[in-house]
Design a protein around this motif. Structure first.
Motif, PDB file in Angstrom:
ATOM      1  N   ALA A  25       0.802  -1.153   0.114  1.00 49.99           N
ATOM      2  CA  ALA A  25       0.127   0.126   0.077  1.00 49.99           C
ATOM      3  C   ALA A  25       0.942   1.361   0.131  1.00 49.99           C
ATOM      4  CB  ALA A  25      -0.952  -0.060   1.387  1.00 49.99           C
ATOM      5  N   ALA A  26       1.900   1.198   0.790  1.00 54.68           N
ATOM      6  CA  ALA A  26       2.893   2.316   0.707  1.00 54.68           C
ATOM      7  C   ALA A  26       3.434   2.507  -0.519  1.00 54.68           C
ATOM      8  CB  ALA A  26       3.837   2.451   2.018  1.00 54.68           C
ATOM      9  N   CYS A  27       3.928   1.488  -1.133  1.00 51.63           N
ATOM     10  CA  CYS A  27       4.541   1.711  -2.461  1.00 51.63           C
ATOM     11  C   CYS A  27       3.678   2.133  -3.366  1.00 51.63           C
ATOM     12  CB  CYS A  27       5.114  -0.033  -2.836  1.00 51.63           C
ATOM     13  SG  CYS A  27       6.733  -0.156  -1.923  1.00 51.63           S
ATOM     14  N   ASN A  32       5.598   6.068  -0.977  1.00 49.04           N
ATOM     15  CA  ASN A  32       5.422   7.130  -0.014  1.00 49.04           C
ATOM     16  C   ASN A  32       6.415   6.989   1.097  1.00 49.04           C
ATOM     17  OD1 ASN A  32       4.720   8.357   2.564  1.00 49.04           O
ATOM     18  ND2 ASN A  32       2.737   8.658   1.802  1.00 49.04           N
ATOM     19  N   PRO A  33       7.551   7.686   1.096  1.00 44.83           N
ATOM     20  CA  PRO A  33       8.803   7.423   1.960  1.00 44.83           C
ATOM     21  C   PRO A  33       8.484   7.285   3.749  1.00 44.83           C
ATOM     22  CG  PRO A  33       9.049   9.524   0.717  1.00 44.83           C
ATOM     23  CD  PRO A  33       7.608   8.936   0.567  1.00 44.83           C
ATOM     24  N   SER A  34       7.710   8.141   3.971  1.00 44.96           N
ATOM     25  CA  SER A  34       7.470   8.031   5.427  1.00 44.96           C
ATOM     26  C   SER A  34       6.615   6.630   5.805  1.00 44.96           C
ATOM     27  CB  SER A  34       6.862   9.286   5.881  1.00 44.96           C
ATOM     28  OG  SER A  34       5.643   9.593   5.406  1.00 44.96           O
ATOM     29  N   ALA A  35       5.664   6.442   4.866  1.00 43.31           N
ATOM     30  CA  ALA A  35       4.857   5.196   5.129  1.00 43.31           C
ATOM     31  C   ALA A  35       5.553   3.958   5.019  1.00 43.31           C
ATOM     32  CB  ALA A  35       3.624   5.232   4.192  1.00 43.31           C
ATOM     33  N   VAL A  36       6.600   4.037   4.000  1.00 42.23           N
ATOM     34  CA  VAL A  36       7.636   2.936   4.020  1.00 42.23           C
ATOM     35  C   VAL A  36       8.389   3.025   5.240  1.00 42.23           C
ATOM     36  CG1 VAL A  36       9.283   1.760   2.644  1.00 42.23           C
ATOM     37  CG2 VAL A  36       7.273   2.696   1.606  1.00 42.23           C
ATOM     38  N   SER A  71      10.793   8.809 -10.107  1.00 42.94           N
ATOM     39  CA  SER A  71      10.779   8.208 -11.375  1.00 42.94           C
ATOM     40  C   SER A  71       9.857   7.274 -11.801  1.00 42.94           C
ATOM     41  CB  SER A  71      12.196   7.451 -11.215  1.00 42.94           C
ATOM     42  OG  SER A  71      12.118   6.519 -10.460  1.00 42.94           O
ATOM     43  N   ILE A  72       8.769   6.681 -10.791  1.00 43.36           N
ATOM     44  CA  ILE A  72       7.818   5.810 -11.132  1.00 43.36           C
ATOM     45  C   ILE A  72       6.285   6.592 -10.854  1.00 43.36           C
ATOM     46  CG2 ILE A  72       6.707   3.639 -10.360  1.00 43.36           C
ATOM     47  CD1 ILE A  72       9.655   2.536  -9.550  1.00 43.36           C
ATOM     48  N   SER A  73       5.571   6.676 -11.766  1.00 45.83           N
ATOM     49  CA  SER A  73       4.477   7.450 -11.956  1.00 45.83           C
ATOM     50  C   SER A  73       3.320   6.765 -11.228  1.00 45.83           C
ATOM     51  CB  SER A  73       4.060   7.697 -13.174  1.00 45.83           C
ATOM     52  OG  SER A  73       3.810   6.820 -13.980  1.00 45.83           O
ATOM     53  N   TRP A  74       3.405   5.592 -11.334  1.00 48.14           N
ATOM     54  CA  TRP A  74       2.167   4.501 -10.453  1.00 48.14           C
ATOM     55  C   TRP A  74       2.670   3.283 -10.545  1.00 48.14           C
ATOM     56  CZ3 TRP A  74       0.032   0.500 -12.529  1.00 48.14           C
ATOM     57  CH2 TRP A  74       0.064   0.373 -14.232  1.00 48.14           C
ATOM     58  N   ALA A  75       2.082   2.344  -9.495  1.00 49.49           N
ATOM     59  CA  ALA A  75       2.272   1.135  -9.221  1.00 49.49           C
ATOM     60  C   ALA A  75       1.022   0.330  -8.530  1.00 49.49           C
ATOM     61  CB  ALA A  75       3.655   0.917  -8.405  1.00 49.49           C
TER      62      ALA A  75
END
Length: 87
Positions: A25-27, A32-36, A71-75
């Motif tokens: 979910a964080a990815c 999201n750096p803080s969620a990860v 660099s990654i727009s969505w996942a």
């Protein structure tokens, strides 16, 4: 194994599964750096090479995910059929 030990194994497996889902979910939230980061201990070590980096510490992990998010727009991480063995 008594019922208390079986329950402890079950709860540990559920916690691992939840951690995997939270990571996905964080990815999926633009990496999201803080969620990860919240998913790792302060002294965590993670190796995401060759696409990412070898990170030592939560701050290093968050910094790497900050860069990945640029660099990654969505996942979409689909996590199914977990195989978790608790020793």
């Amino acid at each position: 194994m008594d019922s208390e030990a079986r329950l402890a194994v079950y709860e540990a497996a559920e916690q691992i599964q939840r951690l995997k889902y939270d990571y996905g979910a964080a990815c999926d939230d633009n990496y999201n750096p803080s969620a990860v980061g919240r998913l790792f201990t302060e002294d965590a070590v993670g190796d995401w090479r060759p696409r990412g980096a070898l990170c030592e510490g939560r701050e290093s992990i968050e910094a790497m995910f900050e860069e990945i998010g640029k660099s990654i727009s969505w996942a979409t991480h689909v996590l199914t059929n977990p195989r978790i063995e608790v020793a």
